[in-house]
Design a protein around this motif. Structure first.
Motif, PDB file in Angstrom:
ATOM      1  N   ARG A  93      -8.956  -4.281 -14.523  1.00  0.00           N
ATOM      2  CA  ARG A  93      -9.730  -3.184 -13.956  1.00  0.00           C
ATOM      3  C   ARG A  93      -9.489  -1.946 -14.812  1.00  0.00           C
ATOM      4  NH1 ARG A  93      -7.167  -0.206  -8.703  1.00  0.00           N
ATOM      5  NH2 ARG A  93      -5.081   0.196  -9.529  1.00  0.00           N
ATOM      6  N   GLN A 130      -4.496  -5.582 -12.261  1.00  0.00           N
ATOM      7  CA  GLN A 130      -4.359  -5.452 -10.809  1.00  0.00           C
ATOM      8  C   GLN A 130      -3.857  -6.796 -10.288  1.00  0.00           C
ATOM      9  OE1 GLN A 130      -7.878  -5.210  -8.218  1.00  0.00           O
ATOM     10  NE2 GLN A 130      -6.870  -3.572  -7.066  1.00  0.00           N
ATOM     11  N   GLU A 187       0.832  -1.205   0.000  1.00  0.00           N
ATOM     12  CA  GLU A 187       0.000   0.000   0.000  1.00  0.00           C
ATOM     13  C   GLU A 187       0.873   1.263   0.000  1.00  0.00           C
ATOM     14  OE1 GLU A 187      -2.579  -0.416   3.356  1.00  0.00           O
ATOM     15  OE2 GLU A 187      -4.031  -1.671   2.281  1.00  0.00           O
ATOM     16  N   PHE A 201       2.262   1.136  -3.704  1.00  0.00           N
ATOM     17  CA  PHE A 201       1.222   1.278  -4.733  1.00  0.00           C
ATOM     18  C   PHE A 201      -0.045   1.859  -4.109  1.00  0.00           C
ATOM     19  CE2 PHE A 201       3.902  -2.326  -5.962  1.00  0.00           C
ATOM     20  CZ  PHE A 201       4.297  -1.960  -7.240  1.00  0.00           C
ATOM     21  N   PRO A 202      -0.041   3.136  -3.802  1.00  0.00           N
ATOM     22  CA  PRO A 202      -1.201   3.739  -3.127  1.00  0.00           C
ATOM     23  C   PRO A 202      -2.485   3.710  -3.946  1.00  0.00           C
ATOM     24  CG  PRO A 202       0.360   5.427  -3.849  1.00  0.00           C
ATOM     25  CD  PRO A 202       1.042   4.113  -4.038  1.00  0.00           C
ATOM     26  N   LYS A 203      -2.381   3.530  -5.281  1.00  0.00           N
ATOM     27  CA  LYS A 203      -3.571   3.473  -6.133  1.00  0.00           C
ATOM     28  C   LYS A 203      -4.142   2.066  -6.266  1.00  0.00           C
ATOM     29  CE  LYS A 203      -2.288   7.525  -8.906  1.00  0.00           C
ATOM     30  NZ  LYS A 203      -2.031   8.044 -10.284  1.00  0.00           N
ATOM     31  N   GLY A 204      -3.522   1.098  -5.584  1.00  0.00           N
ATOM     32  CA  GLY A 204      -4.077  -0.259  -5.574  1.00  0.00           C
ATOM     33  C   GLY A 204      -3.706  -1.112  -6.764  1.00  0.00           C
ATOM     34  N   ASP A 205      -2.611  -0.791  -7.471  1.00  0.00           N
ATOM     35  CA  ASP A 205      -2.181  -1.645  -8.589  1.00  0.00           C
ATOM     36  C   ASP A 205      -1.796  -3.037  -8.108  1.00  0.00           C
ATOM     37  OD1 ASP A 205      -2.485   0.404 -10.513  1.00  0.00           O
ATOM     38  OD2 ASP A 205      -0.557   1.259  -9.935  1.00  0.00           O
ATOM     39  N   ASP A 209      -8.341   1.878 -15.399  1.00  0.00           N
ATOM     40  CA  ASP A 209      -7.527   2.896 -14.757  1.00  0.00           C
ATOM     41  C   ASP A 209      -8.230   4.248 -14.839  1.00  0.00           C
ATOM     42  OD1 ASP A 209      -7.205   3.800 -17.359  1.00  0.00           O
ATOM     43  OD2 ASP A 209      -5.133   3.105 -17.551  1.00  0.00           O
ATOM     44  N   ALA A 210      -7.558   5.326 -14.447  1.00  0.00           N
ATOM     45  CA  ALA A 210      -8.171   6.653 -14.389  1.00  0.00           C
ATOM     46  C   ALA A 210      -8.644   7.132 -15.757  1.00  0.00           C
ATOM     47  CB  ALA A 210      -7.189   7.656 -13.792  1.00  0.00           C
ATOM     48  N   SER A 211      -7.980   6.663 -16.822  1.00  0.00           N
ATOM     49  CA  SER A 211      -8.346   7.093 -18.174  1.00  0.00           C
ATOM     50  C   SER A 211      -9.381   6.173 -18.816  1.00  0.00           C
ATOM     51  CB  SER A 211      -7.087   7.148 -19.053  1.00  0.00           C
ATOM     52  OG  SER A 211      -6.492   5.872 -19.157  1.00  0.00           O
TER      53      SER A 211
END
Length: 454
Positions: A263, A273, A181, A184-188, A265-267
Motif C-alpha cells: 500500500r 500492510q 489498532e 498501529f493507529p495508521k493501519g500498518d 504510505d503518506a509520502s
C-alpha cells in the motif's frame, strides 16, 4: 500402523548404518525424510488435529530435524477437495486452509468476505485423534529422546477444544484487533473485522483481505516492491504488543496466518500492510501472570540472573535452580540460547542457528524438566514465542527478534512500574533503553551488510 512403521524404522535401521560419519549422516537424513513423509501423508488423509500437529512440527525448525520441517511445511496450505456449508453466494473452490476448516470467498450484502467453514465431524473426532497423537509422541521418544512433545500436547489440548467454536474465535479476533489498532493507529497491521450477522458456531465470516501474500512469499513481495524486513518487524511488534500489554496469546501465527500486501504510505512510497488471521488457538493470560511474564522476559534478555532466579519458581522451577538450569529456562523463554544471545550482534544467523540446534540437543533433558512443571499459561506463551521465532526466520528478518520483543516487554513494564519510580530510577532505565536501541541498530546494520538473502 503408520506410527508403528516409523517407530520400528528408527529402532531397526540405525543398527545397519555405516561407521563412516558422512555416509551415516546421509542415512539418518533419509530415515528422517521417509518417516516425515509417512506422517505427512497420514495427516493429509485424516485432517483435523493431525494437520494442526503437522503445522506445529513444521515450525519447530530449531529442534526438529530439517527433513520433518521441509516435508510438513505444505500442510500450511492443505485443504480438501470440496466443502459443505450453508452459506449463500459462496465460491466452492477453497482459497486457503486451516487445520479444522477451510476458507472460501463469498459476498454478504454486496461486500466481499472470507468464509471459514469447519470440516464435517472434526469436533467429534477430536478426542480419538488426541489419544492417537499422545500415543504417537510417546513412541517418538524412541527416535528423538531429547524432544518431549507429550507434555506440551497435554497442556494445549483443553485450549484446542475452543477452536471448534467459531463464535469464540470471533470474540478473540475482536480483542486482538483492538490491541493492534491501539499499537498501529495508521493501519500498518490489521485484523479483518468479523461480520457477526453471518457468523455461526461452525461458520466464521470476516472482511476479505485482498491481494494478501503469505508471510514467507519473499519473491512475490520483492516483485511488488514490499520490504519483507519491515513486514517482519511489524509482525513481531504486533504479536509482542498483544502478548505483553494485553495478555493475548496468539498461539498459531504460522506463515499461512500472516498476510502481507503493498500500500502507499503518506509520502507515496510502497509500504507493507500486515494482516493477522486465525484466532482459534488464542488464550488470554491473567493480569498477574502477564506482569510476571513481562518481568521474566526482561530478566532473560538483559541477563539479569538475580531477577531470573527470583522469578523462576513462579514458572514451575525449583526454588534453588543451578546456573545451568536457569540458563536453559531463560533459553526456553527467549527461544534462543541464553549464552548465544549476548554475542548475537557479532555472529551470523547461520552460526546462531547451528549453535541453537546443538544447544537444544545437548540440554534436552533439562528442557523436558522445565515443561514438566510449568503452568499452562507459560506453555501457551512459549508456543507463541516459538512460532514468532520461526516466523522471523521464514520472513528473513534482519533485526534482532529478541531485542524487538524486549521493546514491547519494556514498554509494558513501564506502564505498571514507572509511576512509582524515582527520578534517578527513570534516568537509569532510560539509559538502558538507549543502550538496547543502539544494540538493535548495530545488529540490523550487520545483518544488512553481511547476510545474503536466500
Amino acid at each position: 500402523s503408520c506410527f508403528g512403521y516409523v517407530a520400528m524404522d528408527y529402532v531397526i535401521s540405525p543398527k545397519f548404518f555405516s561407521d563412516d560419519p558422512a555416509i551415516s549422516a546421509q542415512q539418518w537424513s533419509d530415515l528422517h525424510r521417509r518417516s516425515a513423509r509417512r506422517c505427512c501423508l497420514l495427516a493429509e488423509k485424516n485432517g483435523g488435529l493431525y494437520i494442526k500437529t503437522g503445522q506445529g512440527v513444521a515450525a519447530m525448525n530449531n529442534i526438529m530435524p530439517e527433513e520433518y520441517c521441509e516435508e510438513m511445511r505444505p500442510l500450511h496450505d492443505f485443504h480438501v477437495d470440496s466443502a459443505s456449508c450453508v452459506f449463500d453466494e459462496i465460491n466452492p473452490e477453497a482459497i486457503a486452509a486451516a487445520s479444522i476448516a477451510q476458507v472460501h470467498v463469498g459476498t454478504f450484502r454486496g461486500k466481499k468476505v472470507a468464509i471459514k467453514v469447519q470440516h464435517e465431524e472434526v469436533s467429534r473426532r477430536f478426542y480419538g485423534d488426541m489419544l492417537t497423537l499422545l500415543s504417537t509422541f510417546k513412541l517418538l521418544r524412541i527416535a528423538l529422546p531429547h524432544i518431549d512433545l507429550v507434555k506440551m500436547l497435554e497442556e494445549v489440548q483443553d485450549y484446542m477444544k475452543t477452536e471448534f467454536d467459531f463464535e469464540s474465535e470471533g470474540r478473540y479476533a475482536d480483542m486482538f484487533r483492538a490491541a493492534v489498532e491501539e499499537r498501529f493507529p495508521k493501519g500498518d497491521v490489521i485484523v479483518p473485522r468479523v461480520v457477526w450477522e453471518a457468523t455461526r458456531g461452525t461458520v466464521l465470516v470476516s472482511d476479505f483481505f485482498d491481494n494478501g501474500l503469505r508471510a514467507d512469499a519473499l519473491d512475490a513481495m520483492r516483485e511488488k516492491g514490499i520490504d519483507h524486513n519491515i513486514a517482519a518487524r511489524l509482525t513481531v511488534d504486533a504479536l509482542a504488543y498483544a502478548l505483553f500489554h494485553k495478555g493475548i496469546v496468539h498461539a498459531d501465527p504460522h506463515p499461512g496466518n500472516i498476510l502481507v500486501r503493498a500500500r502507499k504510505d503518506a509520502s507515496g512510497r510502497v509500504a507493507p500492510q500486515v494482516a493477522i488471521l486465525d484466532f482459534g488457538l488464542t488464550v488470554v493470560l491473567s493480569d498477574t501472570f502477564r506482569r510476571d511474564l513481562v518481568r521474566l522476559y526482561r530478566a532473560c534478555a538483559l541477563h539479569d540472573d538475580v531477577a531470573l532466579s527470583q522469578l523462576a519458581p513462579r514458572f514451575g522451577m525449583k526454588s534453588d535452580p543451578t546456573p545451568r538450569e536457569l540458563s536453559v529456562f531463560a533459553s526456553c523463554t527467549m527461544q534462543e540460547p541464553y549464552d548465544v544471545f549476548s554475542l548475537a550482534a557479532g555472529i551470523s544467523y547461520c552460526q546462531i542457528k547451528d549453535q541453537a540446534r546443538e544447544y537444544w540437543d545437548r540440554e534436552g533433558e533439562i528442557i523436558s524438566a522445565v515443561f514438566s512443571n510449568c503452568p499452562r499459561e507459560y506453555t501457551m506463551a512459549i508456543t507463541n514465542l516459538d512460532m514468532v521465532r520461526a516466523l522471523h526466520h521464514d520472513m528473513r528478518g534482519k533485526f534482532s527478534r529478541v531485542l524487538a520483543t524486549l521493546e514491547s516487554a519494556d514498554s509494558a513494564f513501564k506502564v505498571t512500574q514507572q509511576a512509582n519510580a524515582s527520578v534517578w530510577e527513570r534516568l537509569v532505565d532510560r539509559a538502558r533503553h538507549y543502550r538496547r536501541w543502539m544494540e538493535s541498530q548495530v545488529f540490523s546494520w550487520i545483518m544488512e551488510l553481511f547476510v545474503v538473502e536466500a
